[in-house]
Design an enzyme around this catalytic site. Sequence first.
Site, PDB file in Angstrom:
ATOM      1  N   GLY A  50      86.705   0.847 -17.067  1.00  8.23           N
ATOM      2  CA  GLY A  50      86.077   0.582 -18.353  1.00  8.23           C
ATOM      3  C   GLY A  50      86.890  -0.425 -19.128  1.00  8.23           C
ATOM      4  O   GLY A  50      87.166  -0.242 -20.318  1.00  8.23           O
ATOM      5  N   SER A  52      86.336  -3.553 -20.056  1.00  6.51           N
ATOM      6  CA  SER A  52      85.689  -4.677 -20.733  1.00  6.51           C
ATOM      7  C   SER A  52      85.265  -4.378 -22.163  1.00  6.51           C
ATOM      8  O   SER A  52      84.672  -5.230 -22.821  1.00  6.51           O
ATOM      9  CB  SER A  52      84.453  -5.121 -19.941  1.00  6.51           C
ATOM     10  N   GLY A  54      85.831  -1.514 -25.885  1.00  4.78           N
ATOM     11  CA  GLY A  54      86.361  -0.348 -26.562  1.00  4.78           C
ATOM     12  C   GLY A  54      87.814  -0.049 -26.283  1.00  4.78           C
ATOM     13  O   GLY A  54      88.672  -0.935 -26.220  1.00  4.78           O
ATOM     14  N   TYR A  55      88.082   1.239 -26.102  1.00  2.00           N
ATOM     15  CA  TYR A  55      89.463   1.675 -25.895  1.00  2.00           C
ATOM     16  C   TYR A  55      90.016   1.207 -24.558  1.00  2.00           C
ATOM     17  O   TYR A  55      91.213   0.963 -24.428  1.00  2.00           O
ATOM     18  CB  TYR A  55      89.555   3.202 -26.015  1.00  2.00           C
ATOM     19  N   GLU A  77      79.379  -5.358 -15.661  1.00  3.58           N
ATOM     20  CA  GLU A  77      78.754  -6.268 -16.605  1.00  3.58           C
ATOM     21  C   GLU A  77      77.740  -7.163 -15.894  1.00  3.58           C
ATOM     22  O   GLU A  77      77.756  -7.282 -14.669  1.00  3.58           O
ATOM     23  CB  GLU A  77      79.812  -7.118 -17.307  1.00  3.58           C
ATOM     24  N   ASP A 113      80.053  -0.934 -10.124  1.00  3.80           N
ATOM     25  CA  ASP A 113      79.768   0.401 -10.648  1.00  3.80           C
ATOM     26  C   ASP A 113      80.930   1.332 -10.296  1.00  3.80           C
ATOM     27  O   ASP A 113      81.120   1.692  -9.135  1.00  3.80           O
ATOM     28  CB  ASP A 113      78.459   0.911 -10.035  1.00  3.80           C
ATOM     29  N   ALA A 114      81.694   1.724 -11.298  1.00  8.08           N
ATOM     30  CA  ALA A 114      82.876   2.551 -11.050  1.00  8.08           C
ATOM     31  C   ALA A 114      82.525   3.944 -10.547  1.00  8.08           C
ATOM     32  O   ALA A 114      83.392   4.650 -10.023  1.00  8.08           O
ATOM     33  CB  ALA A 114      83.719   2.666 -12.325  1.00  8.08           C
ATOM     34  N   TYR A 239      77.762  15.794 -32.270  1.00 11.39           N
ATOM     35  CA  TYR A 239      78.811  15.309 -31.372  1.00 11.39           C
ATOM     36  C   TYR A 239      79.533  16.473 -30.701  1.00 11.39           C
ATOM     37  O   TYR A 239      79.168  16.861 -29.589  1.00 11.39           O
ATOM     38  CB  TYR A 239      79.807  14.394 -32.111  1.00 11.39           C
TER      39      TYR A 239
END
Length: 397
Positions: A50, A52, A54-55, A77, A113-114, A239
């Site tokens: 992940g 690309s 955010g965190y 992506e 796709d991880a 949440y």
Amino acid sequence: MSIQQITPKQRGYLIVNSHPAGSEATVTRQWQRIEPAATAGRSPVALVLGASAGYGQALLLAGLRRHGVRGVGVAYETPASERRTATAGWYRTAAVSALVEQDGGDVTFVNADAYADATRDEVLKLLAERYGQVDYLVYSLASPRRTDPATGEVHHSVIKPLGSAYTSPSLLFDDGAPRIGTVDLAPADEAERAATVKVMGGEDWELWVRALAGADLLGPGFTTVALSYVGSEITAPVYRQGTIGAAKEHLEATARTLQDGPLADRGRAFTVVAGAAVTQASTAIPSIALYTSLLRDVLGEEGWHTTDDQAVELWEQLTGAKPLTLDEQGRIRLDGWELDPAVQERVRGLWADPAAALAADPAGASWFYDRFRQLYGWDVPGVDYTTGVETAVSWPA
């Protein structure tokens, strides 16, 4: 060459195109905000899933700037086509790669796709041939769906409450002007809850750790972290007490499973409770935009902790430069600034009448909107949007 003058195609919180120069500028600003540190000795190997957005992106940049990490970043992506630009994450990855190259670093970016076994095999092969054993695995994937590699079944996550319906004020934008609306969500059924856990829980994280262990790619003192969130009691019904919360509970249970299983006497596994942020994942959650805007009103510029700030803090803890900040469940906590009781009390006061709060001070809402648009490369200061730009940017070689 595909030089185009482009304008944002937006509907609510959905933007279907991105700006290459704006996306590059956001990465450059992040890079410059993270204060570099002198590194000595062996450069640690990191695998960031992940990478690309955010965190995940923030942790990769902070690791590069402050600790000289090398290794692999995985993202999924979409390139540019005749009809659309590439995704913002595509452009950001190209920008990160260019900065790494200029800095003399060594990161290989894999676009795949991880969740797929084929991607794991590709990454394990790359690690074994180029980098060797892994010191840090950062798990920061966010996706609306996941194909189970064992069964081929596609699971779709949902953002819904559990047990009872949820009604909440929300922040809407009409041509950029903020207003207060209402969101109504029916409760999820058991199938939806289970599917969300399949997508956003810890099952895939565990598969990655076991795959690294099976390939003898766990370095001495191996550490893995998965990003999580708790948030305020204000947003808890949708949440932490909803389908996403069920997935996060599974993620946190997975950390304990890993610690007692494949990592016993071989490494560490933590979930990391980060603070609020404006990310592509968070903007999809009803009422989070309003809550984040009000939180920003309370904290202001000085009190806000960006993803970069939190990434730097996490690396300090993981490398031993600072002691781990653990809660009673063994989670690393980066959200003390957000959940400070005095801060939450002030946010609750604004939440009680959000229309009045917005009328009195729209700064937080405007800030949120700007940051949301910048996720896609729009409204970035210093970028000229009136000229053509190359949209067909290559994925890093």
